[in-house]
Design a protein around this motif. Structure first.
Motif, PDB file in Angstrom:
ATOM      1  N   VAL A 158      -4.092   8.680   5.608  1.00 35.66           N
ATOM      2  CA  VAL A 158      -2.698   8.405   5.947  1.00 35.66           C
ATOM      3  C   VAL A 158      -2.661   7.634   7.258  1.00 35.66           C
ATOM      4  CG1 VAL A 158      -0.487   9.435   6.561  1.00 35.66           C
ATOM      5  CG2 VAL A 158      -1.864  10.434   4.723  1.00 35.66           C
ATOM      6  N   GLU A 159      -1.949   6.523   7.256  1.00 32.97           N
ATOM      7  CA  GLU A 159      -1.833   5.697   8.444  1.00 32.97           C
ATOM      8  C   GLU A 159      -0.695   6.203   9.327  1.00 32.97           C
ATOM      9  OE1 GLU A 159      -1.237   1.821   6.767  1.00 32.97           O
ATOM     10  OE2 GLU A 159      -3.394   1.421   6.719  1.00 32.97           O
ATOM     11  N   GLN A 194       2.422   6.981   5.001  1.00 33.40           N
ATOM     12  CA  GLN A 194       1.887   5.922   4.146  1.00 33.40           C
ATOM     13  C   GLN A 194       0.374   6.022   4.055  1.00 33.40           C
ATOM     14  OE1 GLN A 194       3.541   1.847   4.206  1.00 33.40           O
ATOM     15  NE2 GLN A 194       1.490   1.177   4.770  1.00 33.40           N
ATOM     16  N   ARG A 239      -3.265   4.448   2.623  1.00 31.03           N
ATOM     17  CA  ARG A 239      -3.856   3.194   2.190  1.00 31.03           C
ATOM     18  C   ARG A 239      -5.228   3.469   1.575  1.00 31.03           C
ATOM     19  NH1 ARG A 239      -2.643  -1.968   3.085  1.00 31.03           N
ATOM     20  NH2 ARG A 239      -1.170  -1.398   4.734  1.00 31.03           N
ATOM     21  N   SER A 251      -1.196   0.403  -0.693  1.00 32.54           N
ATOM     22  CA  SER A 251      -0.420   1.304   0.158  1.00 32.54           C
ATOM     23  C   SER A 251       0.397   2.243  -0.720  1.00 32.54           C
ATOM     24  CB  SER A 251       0.511   0.516   1.078  1.00 32.54           C
ATOM     25  OG  SER A 251      -0.231  -0.227   2.018  1.00 32.54           O
ATOM     26  N   HIS A 289       3.127   5.307  -0.712  1.00 36.40           N
ATOM     27  CA  HIS A 289       4.120   5.978   0.129  1.00 36.40           C
ATOM     28  C   HIS A 289       4.312   7.422  -0.328  1.00 36.40           C
ATOM     29  CE1 HIS A 289       5.546   2.379   2.320  1.00 36.40           C
ATOM     30  NE2 HIS A 289       5.159   1.754   1.221  1.00 36.40           N
ATOM     31  N   SER A 290       4.607   8.284   0.630  1.00 36.84           N
ATOM     32  CA  SER A 290       4.823   9.694   0.340  1.00 36.84           C
ATOM     33  C   SER A 290       5.872   9.868  -0.743  1.00 36.84           C
ATOM     34  CB  SER A 290       5.266  10.432   1.613  1.00 36.84           C
ATOM     35  OG  SER A 290       5.505  11.791   1.353  1.00 36.84           O
ATOM     36  N   ASN A 295       5.623   8.816  -3.852  1.00 38.17           N
ATOM     37  CA  ASN A 295       5.492   7.822  -4.910  1.00 38.17           C
ATOM     38  C   ASN A 295       4.155   7.943  -5.623  1.00 38.17           C
ATOM     39  OD1 ASN A 295       7.932   6.931  -4.001  1.00 38.17           O
ATOM     40  ND2 ASN A 295       7.190   4.997  -3.156  1.00 38.17           N
ATOM     41  N   GLY A 350       1.072   9.874  -3.775  1.00 39.27           N
ATOM     42  CA  GLY A 350       2.232  10.116  -2.923  1.00 39.27           C
ATOM     43  C   GLY A 350       2.828  11.494  -3.158  1.00 39.27           C
ATOM     44  N   TYR A 365       3.106   2.192  -9.076  1.00 41.57           N
ATOM     45  CA  TYR A 365       1.762   1.609  -8.999  1.00 41.57           C
ATOM     46  C   TYR A 365       1.106   1.455 -10.370  1.00 41.57           C
ATOM     47  CZ  TYR A 365       2.910   3.591  -4.476  1.00 41.57           C
ATOM     48  OH  TYR A 365       3.577   3.935  -3.334  1.00 41.57           O
TER      49      TYR A 365
END
Length: 295
Positions: free
Chosen positions: A40-41, A46, A48, A64, A66-67, A69, A73, A97
């Protein structure tokens, strides 16, 4: 003016070596054809994807997530493992995705969060290219790999905190230098626990710079004299032991801190004293500081 020996050190680096190791172990134990992972960045949850093993395309590389998703996620948002048997048709997840997943031919997927101190720091994925259930053995192996990664991140966090604290004091007070020496010992004890060779080498380099700072700075009247004559070569373990001794630790305490037996500590200490031509523990510490081996 005090030197800053840490300007180029980044202990909070990506952890790619640790991720690769976790994925290797996961595939070895489970036989999964594909495993991938990411951390997690900084920012709003988020993730990656940075490491892939067994991939046929680059569709997932750098993706990437996202939380909330997709499957990964969802694992980030819920902080628990999530699994689907057929990704593209699953009603349990959102489908942002799908194109990347389909390009890789993925069908059955498991996502296990890497959780450190109640915060999700990354996700490990295991996948099949067929819509088959992933059994308990696979799920258990993935969770074990995630725990290994969690421990690696804990060590990295500890390294970051120690490096932040281990700076030569500007005022040069004896008490401040004792804090530096304590941090020096902790860094040396931590280094063998780090799998990433680059980070481990950086920690040891900082230890060396800390020792050098004690002779190049001018912290006060009690500062050791600059090194004179040929530099004494001590082994890493001899330095570890001597660093603990410099803080007043007994052989038993040193052994406990370094994960050694007391008899082994005695052997390293005798060897270091012989090389430093010292007759007592105190003489050995003083000689090591004068040689720029200890802060």
């Amino acid at each position: 003016m005090a030197v800053d020996p840490f300007s180029s050190v980044d202990p909070a680096s990506s952890g790619s070596t640790d991720l690769r190791g976790a994925l290797n172990r996961l595939r070895l134990v489970t036989g999964l054809p594909l495993a991938f992972a990411g951390l997690v960045e900084p920012g709003p949850g988020q993730l990656r994807i940075s490491e892939l093993h067994g991939n046929r395309t680059t569709s997932l590389s750098g993706l990437s997530v996202h939380s909330g998703n997709g499957l990964g996620g969802k694992a980030v948002a819920l902080a628990r493992p999530c699994c689907v048997t057929d990704y593209s048709s699953s009603r349990q997840i959102s489908h942002e995705y799908d194109a990347a997943v389909a390009a890789e031919g993925i069908r059955s997927v498991l996502a296990v969060p890497i959780v450190v101190r109640r915060r999700v720091r990354g996700v490990l994925y295991g996948a099949l290219r067929a819509p088959q259930p992933l059994g308990d053995r696979t799920v258990g192996a993935a969770m074990e790999a995630a725990r290994d990664m969690e421990q690696a991140l804990v060590v990295r966090d500890e390294a970051r905190n120690l490096l932040a604290a281990a700076r030569p004091p500007e005022d040069g007070s004896p008490g401040a230098w004792e804090e530096v020496r304590e941090a020096h010992v902790a860094l040396r004890a931590l280094a063998p626990r780090i799998d990433d060779p680059e980070l481990r080498q950086e920690l040891l380099q900082v230890c060396g710079r800390l020792a050098g700072a004690a002779t190049t700075d001018t912290p006060g009247p009690d500062a050791p004299a600059p090194p004179a004559g040929p530099r004494v070569a001590l082994t890493p373990r001899e330095l570890d032991v001597l660093s603990c001794v410099a803080l007043g630790a007994t052989n038993a305490t040193t052994a406990d801190r370094l994960g050694l037996r007391p008899e082994t500590v005695k052997g390293y200490l005798r060897s270091a004293m012989r090389k430093l031509e010292a007759h007592t523990r105190l003489e050995a510490v003083v000689a090591a500081r004068r040689a720029g081996l200890l802060p």
